[in-house]
Scaffold this motif. Sequence first.
Motif, short mmCIF file in Angstrom:
data_model
loop_
_atom_site.label_atom_id
_atom_site.label_comp_id
_atom_site.label_asym_id
_atom_site.label_seq_id
_atom_site.Cartn_x
_atom_site.Cartn_y
_atom_site.Cartn_z
N PHE A 83 0.86 -1.45 0.14
CA PHE A 83 -0.03 0.12 0.18
C PHE A 83 0.90 1.11 -0.01
O PHE A 83 0.19 2.35 -0.60
N ALA A 140 2.19 0.96 -3.91
CA ALA A 140 1.53 2.47 -5.12
C ALA A 140 2.28 3.42 -5.28
O ALA A 140 2.26 4.52 -6.30
N ARG A 199 3.76 2.44 -9.17
CA ARG A 199 2.89 2.58 -9.62
C ARG A 199 2.42 4.14 -9.58
O ARG A 199 2.37 4.61 -11.24
N CYS A 200 1.89 5.06 -9.06
CA CYS A 200 1.99 7.02 -9.57
C CYS A 200 2.81 6.65 -10.15
O CYS A 200 2.46 7.93 -11.43
N PHE A 202 2.39 5.12 -13.24
CA PHE A 202 0.76 6.01 -14.13
C PHE A 202 0.64 7.56 -14.80
O PHE A 202 0.35 7.66 -15.41
N GLN A 241 -2.17 18.86 2.03
CA GLN A 241 -2.42 17.73 1.60
C GLN A 241 -4.77 17.98 1.40
O GLN A 241 -4.89 16.82 1.40
N VAL A 255 -6.14 16.39 -7.92
CA VAL A 255 -5.99 14.65 -7.93
C VAL A 255 -7.08 13.83 -8.27
O VAL A 255 -7.36 13.10 -9.10
N TYR A 256 -7.79 14.28 -7.29
CA TYR A 256 -9.43 13.75 -6.74
C TYR A 256 -10.18 13.53 -8.32
O TYR A 256 -10.72 12.64 -8.49
N PHE A 272 -11.04 10.51 -10.13
CA PHE A 272 -12.69 10.17 -9.93
C PHE A 272 -13.43 10.98 -10.96
O PHE A 272 -14.43 12.03 -10.11
N ALA A 289 0.10 14.01 -8.36
CA ALA A 289 0.12 13.47 -7.23
C ALA A 289 1.21 13.61 -7.30
O ALA A 289 2.14 13.98 -6.05
N PRO A 348 1.86 12.17 0.70
CA PRO A 348 0.66 12.12 0.25
C PRO A 348 -0.08 11.19 0.72
O PRO A 348 0.14 10.41 -1.38
N ALA A 349 -1.15 11.08 1.07
CA ALA A 349 -2.69 9.71 0.33
C ALA A 349 -2.60 10.14 -0.62
O ALA A 349 -3.16 9.04 -1.31
N GLN A 350 -2.74 10.96 -1.79
CA GLN A 350 -2.56 11.33 -3.39
C GLN A 350 -1.85 10.51 -3.95
O GLN A 350 -2.76 10.11 -4.93
N VAL A 351 -0.54 10.32 -3.51
CA VAL A 351 0.08 10.04 -3.96
C VAL A 351 -0.30 7.74 -4.57
O VAL A 351 -0.33 7.72 -5.48
N THR A 352 -1.00 7.57 -2.95
CA THR A 352 -0.75 6.10 -4.16
C THR A 352 -1.81 5.75 -4.24
O THR A 352 -2.28 4.58 -3.57
N PHE A 353 -2.82 6.91 -3.49
CA PHE A 353 -4.72 6.39 -3.27
C PHE A 353 -5.19 5.35 -4.46
O PHE A 353 -6.27 4.43 -5.03
N ILE A 354 -4.71 5.79 -6.06
CA ILE A 354 -4.94 4.75 -6.84
C ILE A 354 -4.47 3.66 -7.05
O ILE A 354 -5.36 2.95 -7.45
N SER A 355 -3.50 3.56 -7.34
CA SER A 355 -3.00 2.25 -7.54
C SER A 355 -3.67 1.09 -5.98
O SER A 355 -4.37 0.43 -6.13
N ASN A 356 -4.27 1.60 -4.58
CA ASN A 356 -4.52 1.25 -3.70
C ASN A 356 -5.73 0.86 -4.55
O ASN A 356 -6.81 -0.29 -3.38
N TYR A 357 -6.49 1.55 -4.65
CA TYR A 357 -8.00 1.65 -5.22
C TYR A 357 -7.39 0.54 -5.97
O TYR A 357 -8.69 -0.51 -5.88
N LEU A 358 -6.82 0.06 -7.35
CA LEU A 358 -6.90 -0.34 -7.67
C LEU A 358 -6.44 -2.14 -7.31
O LEU A 358 -7.06 -2.71 -7.70
N VAL A 393 -12.98 7.36 -1.51
CA VAL A 393 -12.59 6.96 -2.22
C VAL A 393 -12.70 5.10 -3.05
O VAL A 393 -13.75 4.77 -3.59
#
Lengths: 370, 468
Positions: free
Chosen positions: A25, A29, A32-33, A36, A302, A326-327, A331, A346, B297-307, B404
């Motif tokens: 996590f 992640a 991958r960010c 991406f 953040q 970012v959000y 989405f 991000a 920040p959580a915004q960096v990791t959340f897309i991968s975590n979502y997947l 999310v």
Amino acid sequence: MRRSIKEKTAPYVLLSPYLFMLFVFFGYAFLRCFYFSFTEYDLFAPPQWVGFKNYLNLIQDFQFGLALKNSLQFAVIVTTLQTVLALLLAVILNQKIKGIRFFRALYYMPSITSSAVVTLIFMWLFQKKGLVNYLLTSLKNGYRIIAVFFGLLLMFQAFLVIGEKLKKRPVSCFEPSYLFLAVVLSFMVTFFLVKTGIVTMVEGLPPVETVWLNTKKIWPRNHRLFGISYPLGSIMLLNIWTTAPTFMLLYLAGLQDIPKELYEAAAVDGATKIKTFWYVVRPQLRNITFLVVTMGLISTLQMFDQVAIIGDQAPLDAVITLAYYVYINAFPSSVSPKIGMASAAAVFLGLLTLIIVLIQRIVVNAGEGD
Amino acid sequence: MTKRKVDTVKLLSEEEMLEIKLKRHRWYKVGMVYLVLLLVSILAIGPFFFGLLSSLKDNPLEWPPKLTVNQLKPANWVAAFRLSKAGCGKGFFGEFAPGAVIPFQVTYQVPAGKEPVIPQVVVPKRVPGTAGAALLIEHYAADYFRVSAVQEVKRESLADHSIRVTYEFTIHHTGDVVCDRLPLDITVPLGQQFVGATIDPNRPNERLGRVQSWNNLTAGVIPYIFYNYHRVFSENYSRTTGKNLFTSWIRNSFIICIARVLTNLLFASMAGFALARLKFRGKNTIFLLMLFSMMIPAQVTFISNYLVLRDGVFGLSRIFGVNTLLNSYSGLIVSGLVSASSVFIMKQFFEGLSSSLEEAARIDGASTYQILFRIFLPLAKPALGALTILTFQGVWNEFFWPLVVLTSPQDRFTLTIGLLSFRRMYGVAFDWGPILAGSVISALPLVVLFVVFQRYFVEGISFTGVKG
């Protein structure tokens, strides 16, 4: 002593749940960010490599510029003010009197509730017919009463201090015991004057109806204070109010760790309270200040919850932050997800956080030299 | 001789005077401190207090905002009890039952020279709250009521020759079905001013003061006082499953919180212990990586975590017959098993413990696991207490990640996300009552926790920081 296999693997076994979290996590992640951010991806079809296109698009995106500006403004202003406020509150609470634990609990209250609850309460206070506008109206209509009160306060305090000075006793202008007397006296006199109708509220002024939040497309240019739109300004206030108490506790712990001898030595040298604070207390709190500022910067950069909860109740351009940018790219409500753009933003946000914390570190280290 | 005596007496009294004066000064000083403390506490909890008070009001956006709340007047409690008793025989939770006869009085005032007009009494077919709530109403009181003739019972002339008249009437239930509410509208001509009634109206000034309107005469004391709270629970049902949304949200929040507190306590103790007391390869790298992860920040990791959650953690969840961990408790729990900050807190604590215990145990041949679970964990109660509180607070208040992960159906939401949907639903109509009531309810568990375990909150904060 030879260690068995069980003993050798023990650290890794104990760490395994956390390592799973850290690698899946966070590490995975994080990588991958990065990946991406160089692709075009909509969560369903496989990602397409596009190189630096997302970053170039980001620089050209008007909304991204706004988000960056808002985030930086927010981080700098909120971190500064909440640090100062936290220290101030800690100094106020650093007393040895009865009931101080009760007040400490009271002051900590804003920090325990969720950002959702606090934001909703603030949104309600900042409605057009809300409490904030009502208090502003009362201030405006009652300016005579307020002026009389402070005039009297000044008079009484001056009277008491000059009286004492004439007796050749050392006394400061803000002597708290006199201040208390002056406040009580001027409150009583003002109360009497208002009750007898000598001093009145101003009648017939229109109520203050400042629009703090609206549902228009764009926030009007003239409804800004130092370039900060009102909705963002109110989120700043809200954030300072909720975070300062947490940091207040850190400062309070720091203040209580300062040895008493230091204060006594300063008193012997004849230092005033302000001088004692600046030259004795402040250097002792340097580590805590560093911690508070670092944590403050990380969390304010953040900032997301408040913007998401206010949502369509304020124009997007007035409140959008990097985290929210970012959000909504990942989405969006109607179009297909732009994961590439979101990831690029991000990555930018992550780098920005690291750089700002680094700069702060350098500044603090340079400050320690003198 | 005598002169000397007088002198000494005078000297003493002056000293005493100074003593008294100093004492008085000290008191004033303390007074000033309390004054400042009080003023600041208004800022600190004023918004909460006013929000709490207004969550009881009919209209939290009334202008000017007042500190008096109709729902907190004992006279209204008594009236609500009596009306509900008349409506169905029960006082605390009422309804409009067959055979009910409800007496009602209302007083109006007209200026001098005008003749008061008998008011019109109507039981409207009003839909409460949002349209969704209307679906739940089976029988409207409007279909089963009869109002007796409105009679004048009292008339008095005031000093300025205006007339004050009290009217009385009764409302009868004519059908044989139970209606859950009895709304009431009373209409008078313009200029006839409302003074008072058996129970204060919910909207005293409809249509320039011509209409006084009551939501539910036979509500009973509890739904009367906690009107908005009652709405929070009674107006929100899932369209698909029919579950009560707000109770689902509370339950979800609790389940997720408790599960994550438990996993955090266990796994953070294990990891913290390993990082603090054991020597092994890669320790520093892991620690640095942990610190680094706390900064990103959580915004960096959340897309991968979502997947990762969408695909069931690399398909592992298929073993348990679940295809995706999105929109589920398990998703939120798995992705929050243990956080870096929890590990950090436990590491800090274990580093502070003396190593003599550990060495003694090792000599006795205890294994690493025994040392952790038999010796160190029992000593770690303060840290575990602080960690429990901090984790509970963190998870309860978490917003970004649940937003999310949880998108539909609505009854899977946690409280914070549920409140967002409240904001979207009620906020549009400026109907702030249920929003405030929902906020108060969702803040309540933390406030209770805070009041009971105040010490742990304070300690927890200092564990995260100063001691590091």
